[in-house]
Design a protein around this motif. Sequence first.
Motif: not given
Length: 111
Positions: A84-87, A90-91, A96-97
């Motif tokens: 359910s958490s971000a991989t 994704d982090i 980076n953004r």
Amino acid sequence: MASIKLTTKDIFEQDFKVGFRGYDPDEVNDFLDDIMKDYDAYEAIIKELKGEIARLKAQAANISRPSSAPVQESNDVLRTERPSSATNFDILRRLNRLEKEVFGKQIAQDE
């Protein structure tokens, strides 16, 4: 902690006035003195951080680990929460953004 006066960009873009016999030696020497001060500051920072690393490693070695049963339970909790958490990808994408947003504005302000 010592402050750092020059950036790599400052050193690269430094222009010296050309006199009758070339660059003004006093101006070049003053600039080199500033560079030497920055290197001293970098060395002080590195020494301080190495000392903190050694202290934290010693502190980590002195902390006793809890029994293996609670660790196993916490690992089970982490395994159930992971889908359910971000991989990590994704982090990293979000980071980076964020860096582009923060440092992009900083570079625009420097120029």
